[in-house]
Structures are given as structure tokens and as C-alpha cells.
Design an enzyme around this catalytic site. Structure first.
Site, mmCIF file in Angstrom:
data_model
loop_
_atom_site.group_PDB
_atom_site.id
_atom_site.type_symbol
_atom_site.label_atom_id
_atom_site.label_comp_id
_atom_site.label_asym_id
_atom_site.label_seq_id
_atom_site.Cartn_x
_atom_site.Cartn_y
_atom_site.Cartn_z
ATOM 1 N N ASP A 22 23.304 13.230 -5.537
ATOM 2 C CA ASP A 22 22.245 13.758 -6.401
ATOM 3 C C ASP A 22 21.779 12.783 -7.481
ATOM 4 O O ASP A 22 22.601 12.273 -8.249
ATOM 5 C CB ASP A 22 22.711 14.997 -7.169
ATOM 6 C CG ASP A 22 23.433 16.013 -6.311
ATOM 7 O OD1 ASP A 22 23.760 15.708 -5.166
ATOM 8 O OD2 ASP A 22 23.685 17.119 -6.820
ATOM 9 N N GLN A 38 25.038 10.946 -8.875
ATOM 10 C CA GLN A 38 26.374 11.275 -8.403
ATOM 11 C C GLN A 38 26.909 10.091 -7.608
ATOM 12 O O GLN A 38 26.257 9.608 -6.669
ATOM 13 C CB GLN A 38 26.319 12.523 -7.507
ATOM 14 C CG GLN A 38 25.968 13.788 -8.259
ATOM 15 C CD GLN A 38 27.165 14.359 -9.003
ATOM 16 O OE1 GLN A 38 27.986 15.041 -8.432
ATOM 17 N NE2 GLN A 38 27.258 14.065 -10.296
ATOM 18 N N TRP A 46 32.009 12.518 -0.408
ATOM 19 C CA TRP A 46 32.178 13.276 -1.645
ATOM 20 C C TRP A 46 33.645 13.638 -1.799
ATOM 21 O O TRP A 46 34.292 14.050 -0.847
ATOM 22 C CB TRP A 46 31.341 14.562 -1.574
ATOM 23 C CG TRP A 46 31.217 15.271 -2.888
ATOM 24 C CD1 TRP A 46 30.208 15.114 -3.791
ATOM 25 C CD2 TRP A 46 32.117 16.242 -3.452
ATOM 26 N NE1 TRP A 46 30.434 15.916 -4.886
ATOM 27 C CE2 TRP A 46 31.594 16.612 -4.708
ATOM 28 C CE3 TRP A 46 33.326 16.810 -3.034
ATOM 29 C CZ2 TRP A 46 32.228 17.546 -5.536
ATOM 30 C CZ3 TRP A 46 33.951 17.736 -3.859
ATOM 31 C CH2 TRP A 46 33.397 18.096 -5.094
ATOM 32 N N ASP A 147 24.754 22.879 -12.496
ATOM 33 C CA ASP A 147 23.560 22.042 -12.641
ATOM 34 C C ASP A 147 22.661 22.501 -13.796
ATOM 35 O O ASP A 147 21.506 22.905 -13.599
ATOM 36 C CB ASP A 147 22.776 21.970 -11.311
ATOM 37 C CG ASP A 147 23.684 21.610 -10.142
ATOM 38 O OD1 ASP A 147 24.744 20.990 -10.382
ATOM 39 O OD2 ASP A 147 23.358 21.960 -8.996
HETATM 40 C C1 FRU Z 1 24.223 19.284 -4.903
HETATM 41 C C2 FRU Z 1 25.551 19.570 -5.570
HETATM 42 C C3 FRU Z 1 25.369 20.141 -6.958
HETATM 43 C C4 FRU Z 1 26.660 19.741 -7.620
HETATM 44 C C5 FRU Z 1 26.853 18.369 -7.062
HETATM 45 C C6 FRU Z 1 28.274 17.909 -6.988
HETATM 46 O O1 FRU Z 1 24.313 18.303 -3.909
HETATM 47 O O2 FRU Z 1 26.336 20.429 -4.756
HETATM 48 O O3 FRU Z 1 25.125 21.521 -6.990
HETATM 49 O O4 FRU Z 1 26.579 19.763 -9.017
HETATM 50 O O5 FRU Z 1 26.292 18.375 -5.771
HETATM 51 O O6 FRU Z 1 28.347 16.579 -6.532
#
Ligand code: FRU
Length: 549
Positions: A22, A38, A46, A147
């Protein structure tokens, strides 16, 4: 190996290694565009070490990577510094609100601020000692609260309104509203900004902003945070659908007294109607660029290859080329998304082609040399007589289910084949398919066909796209940005967009080609003008004297 190395892009935002996702908004501050995103400093997927990467640029294209802004180092973000938003307050301060994953995986909201506002690079950040500033309120699940995003400042009572996406127990998406004066003490409002009319699930990365509905206002400052709703404005509510993994937007009105968003047309509300991008594109966010008085959109474009290939490459995901957002004053039914003008300064060699007739079932190679980093702008005309002679045709046509570029109809498909090998056994097709509905009107579908984009296994391939308005007297227009393993395509000057990740095995290096094609059975299509520019690499690197994230 060579093939995987080739997939790295030349002019897209891409850290040296590891996983990114993100965009956590951007801002223009003391001469620099700042970008936060991110970033997992420890791997290509992730995981709970997810952090905030940070980079700066003068032009949104040439980036300098900075050390990470925020990492998981407190109990309230032990399982990740998740998404949020950086906001430049009217008084010159900067706040970051972000979601932390606690040790127990409860989603809480936290505050961070730059240590030194006179540092143009904003290198150092400190987290508030009162974190977390918000925990899930009664009735909201621990994992449906994330968020945060300060949307509006009320000058008369000095209160900020902060929105947070969630879902209710029946799986309807909702947007909670808090008010705060100091970003430490918050009040939850009893009403919500918006609730979806269908059970679309959790709303991630909610965004809300105004667009001007008249050309004369189009470039005026549209900074949501200080603006009051009024004539000549519409509002855009955007959310990322966690279940479906697409970014939807709705056009509507915003009422300050009730602090609610109401879509103009409920049948195309957020989650069920319009998308920013019909291909691979997620968790996007806009920011208001006060330097150039424009609203700019970023989204991340994930991988559709295997985890094993990501590990071999050593990186995963791209950010799209930032796009400006305007309201379409011609159709009045959609936004216009367009690559920021700075991209044009990366254009080098230009090859121009005019009035090329494309006979039914033919291809035409555009001789442009190595076709791996391109900006292509093309306009097509379909033979009038063929259009007139076509009665009702292909009323049920749909990009995703109608067989892609190989399926021939009376008036299409026609368009371009990029990242193609000489034999065309590898190719990504971006095309229009024109049909005539029961009502007698022409309908244009804009599609991108990934089905033959790679000979490698374990890759998700689809045909993506949607219908796109083509107004009376307009030609069929395409713009395509090609950058090794990403293809970003814009139809009708930005009314519809489709982004694909592609992993050619043969159409690489000097073997990558580009073709025009017309696979209609009856209509001659003329490529009126085609401009193909090579795009320079941006050679992003770590900011001089600093260490890589
Ligand atoms: C969207 C999300 C957000 C969260 C983030 C975590 O891709 O799931 O809602 O804050 O990624 O990396």
C-alpha cells in the site's frame, strides 16, 4: 537468471529489494515529494515485520530511498506498522496516523510525528507516548478497524474529522467517523460516513475527496481538508474491497452537517460500480499536491507469479505511475485518470506512424527497436460502412468471459500487442471491442488480455476490462505505458484504466516487439496516428550518504 532479472522495471517505483504494498499517501514538503509505503524489510511477502518505507523525489519519478520511517517496535504495533495516512496540517505540522497490529493482533490506531519539521527529508519520526490513541469501539471486531485518515478540518471549532474503514456484523462495509482537536483525544460520532448497500465486507484504505465538475474550476485547489461542499463540486468515496481485492469509487455528494456521503446512483455505489483500474491495482490513496494544484493517485500492483519466483527475484510488487484525477466533464459519469505529466519528460526517441490501414485479421509490426520501456499513444477509426452495416451484435460481450483478443467479432477486437515475440506466441493485447446493443447503440469494451502474456507456468492470467464511453465524433484512443513486467493502459484519455503484470519469457530484451492488430471479421480499422516513445530509466537510488532501508 536473465529472465527474472529482466522483470525489474526501469521507471516505476521499486525499492532495491523485498516486498512493498500500500502507498501510505504522499505529500509535497519543503521542495520534496515524500512517499511512504508498506514495506517488509525482511522478505518478499507480507508478514508481521511490515513497516513504513520512505522515499523522496523532485518529480514523482526519480526517487531517493530513505531509511524506513516507522517500524514495529512497540507492543501496539508489534505485529506490523500497517497502513494509514500522513497529513500536512494547515498550521504547518505533520501528523501520521497508522494502524498497528498489537501482539494479540488487535487493530489499534497510533500517532507519529516528525522529530524535526525543519528537516526537508523528515528523516526522524517519533511515536506518541499515549499510543494507541484508538482501540476498536464496541460492536467492531478487533480485526475490522484500520487505515485511519484525517479528512476534514472545521475551522470554527478546530476539530479534525478522521475516518476509519470497517464492516458491520452483517458484512456491510462502513466508514466510522471520529473528531479530534489534538490527535490524542477522540470522539466517535454516532453516525457513519457511509454504509454500502450490499454485503461487500471490510472497507480498506478509505479515501474521500472533492473533484471540480466544471472545466473552469478543474485546476483550482481542491484540498479536501479545508474545503466546504458547494456548487461545482462532487465528491469521490473510494474503498479497497478486502474480499474481492479491487479498488472501487463512487461519485456523489458530501454533507458537512450530517458528515455523510451519498452516491449519485445507488446502483453504482462504492464496492459494486466503478473501479479506478480494471486490472491489478489495490490499496490506492490520493494526495493533494499543493505545489501543482492537482490530486494524485497511487496504488500498488502486486505479483501474479509464484512465491518461488518472487524469492528468486528478491522483490515483489510495484507502484503504478502516479495518476492525476479529474472529473470527466464530458461524460459526467466517471473520473479521468492520467499519468502525471512528468512522465512525458522521460520520453526519448519518438517513432510516429500515420494512417495505417488494418485489414480484418491482420497485424502490423511497429518498428521501434527494443520495446521494453515505452509510452504509446494511438488513435483508431473504424470503417463507417462496416459500422452502419452491422445490426445487433455481441450484446452479451464481456472482456473477462468472451475469449479475449482471439475471439473475432464484426467490429473488433483491434488495438495493440505489446511485449510480444516475433511469432506472437507471447503477447499482451490491449484492445477495443465494439458491439451494437439491442437499443441500436454502439458499445465499446476496453480490454487487456493476459492469456498469452507468458509461457512460464504458475502465473494467474486473465482478460480484464470494462465498457468505456466513446462519445459521438471521438476516435478510439489508447495510451499504454510498458515497463518490463507491467503494462498500464488508458482508454479514451483516462476514462477507463487496466493494469497488468506480465512475465514474458521470450519477448524480453531486444526480442520484445510491439504490433498493431485488427481481429475484426468485417471492419477495416485505421490506425490514424500512433506515437511510440522510448522511456528513460529513472535509476532510483538510496539518498546520498544514507543507508538503504
Ligand atoms: C491493504 C491492507 C490494509 C492494511 C495493510 C497492512 O492492503 O490490508 O488494510 O492496513 O494492508 O499491510
Amino acid at each position: 537468471n536473465d529472465m527474472l532479472r529482466w522483470q525489474r522495471t526501469g521507471f516505476h517505483f521499486q525499492p532495491g529489494k523485498n516486498f512493498q504494498a500500500d502507498p501510505n499517501a504522499a505529500m509535497f514538503y519543503k521542495g520534496w515529494y515524500h512517499f511512504f509505503y508498506q514495506y517488509n524489510p525482511t522478505g518478499v511477502a507480507w508478514d508481521y515485520t511490515i513497516s513504513w518505507g520512505h522515499a523522496v523525489s523532485k518529480d514523482l519519478l526519480h526517487w531517493n530511498y530513505l531509511p524506513m520511517a516507522l517500524r514495529p517496535d512497540h507492543w501496539y504495533d508489534r505485529k506490523g506498522v500497517w497502513s494509514g495516512y500522513s497529513t500536512l496540517l494547515p498550521d504547518g505540522r505533520i501528523v501520521v496516523l497508522y494502524t498497528g497490529g498489537t501482539k494479540e493482533l488487535v487493530q489499534v490506531q497510533n500517532l507519529a510525528v516528525p522529530v524535526n519539521l525543519s528537516d526537508p527529508l523528515l528523516l526522524e519520526w517519533k511515536k506518541s507516548h499515549v499510543n494507541p490513541i484508538l482501540v476498536p469501539p464496541p460492536g467492531i471486531e478487533d480485526h475490522d478497524f484500520r487505515d485511519p485518515f484525517p479528512v476534514w478540518y472545521n475551522e470554527s471549532d478546530s476539530r479534525w474529522h478522521v475516518v476509519i474503514g470497517s464492516k458491520d456484523p452483517e458484512h456491510y462495509g462502513i466508514v466510522l467517523i471520529y473528531t479530534t482537536k489534538d490527535f490524542v483525544n477522540f470522539t466517535l460520532l454516532p453516525n457513519i460516513l457511509h454504509s454500502t448497500k450490499q454485503p461487500v465486507g471490510m472497507l480498506e484504505c478509505v479515501d474521500l475527496f472533492p473533484v471540480a465538475t466544471t472545466d473552469s474550476r478543474a485546476n483550482q485547489a481542491l484540498d479536501m481538508t479545508t474545503m466546504r461542499p458547494g456548487p461545482g463540486l462532487k465528491y469521490v468515496l473510494k474503498a479497497s474491497m478486502d474480499d474481492e481485492r479491487h479498488d472501487y469509487y463512487a461519485l456523489g455528494s458530501f454533507d458537512l452537517d450530517s458528515f455523510t456521503f451519498t452516491p449519485d446512483d445507488e446502483t453504482i455505489d462504492v464496492g459494486i460500480g466503478l473501479r479506478y483500474d480494471w486490472g491489478k491495482f489495490y490499496a490506492s490513496k490520493t494526495f493533494y499536491d499543493q505545489e501543482k494544484q492537482r490530486r494524485v493517485l497511487w496504488g500498488y500492483v502486486g505479483e501474479v507469479d509464484s512465491k518461488r519466483d518472487d524469492a528468486l527475484k528478491g522483490w515483489a510488487s510495484l507502484q503504478n505511475i502516479p495518476r492525476t484525477i479529474l472529473f470527466d466533464t464530458k461524460t459526467k459519469s466517471n473520473l479521468i485518470l492520467w499519468p502525471v505529466e512528468e512522465v512525458e519528460s522521460l520520453r526519448t526517441i519518438n517513432k510516429n506512424f500515420n494512417s495505417i490501414p488494418l485489414y480484418p485479421g491482420s497485424t502490423y509490426q511497429l518498428d521501434v527497436g527494443e520495446a521494453t520501456q515505452l509510452d504509446i499513444v494511438a488513435e483508431f477509426e473504424v470503417d463507417e460502412k462496416a459500422i452502419e452495416a452491422t445490426a445487433e451484435a455481441d450484446v452479451t460481450y464481456n472482456c473477462s468471459t468472451s475469449g479475449g483478443a482471439a475471439n473475432r467479432g464484426v467490429l473488433g477486437p483491434f488495438g495493440l500487442l505489446v511485449l510480444a515475440n516475433q511469432e506472437l506466441s507471447e503477447q499482451t493485447a490491449t484492445y477495443f471491442y465494439v458491439s451494437r446493443g439491442i437499443d441500436g447503440n454502439l458499445r465499446t469494451h476496453f480490454c487487456q488480455d493476459e492469456l498469452r502474456s507468458s509461457k512460464a507456468g504458475a502465473i494467474t492470467k486473465r482478460v480484464v476490462g470494462s465498457t468505456v464511453p466513446v462519445l459521438h465524433g471521438e476516435t478510439w484512443a489508447l495510451r499504454i505505458l510498458v515497463d518490463h513486467s507491467i503494462v498500464e493502459s488508458f482508454a479514451q484519455r483516462g476514462r477507463a484504466v487496466a493494469t497488468s503484470r506480465v512475465y514474458p519469457t521470450e519477448a524480453i530484451y531486444s526480442s520484445a516487439r510491439v504490433f498493431l492488430f485488427n481481429n475484426a471479421t468485417d471492419a477495416i480499422v485505421t490506425a490514424k496516428t500512433v506515437n511510440v516513445w522510448h522511456i528513460n530509466s529513472t535509476y532510483n537510488h538510496v539518498f546520498p550518504g544514507l543507508v538503504a532501508p
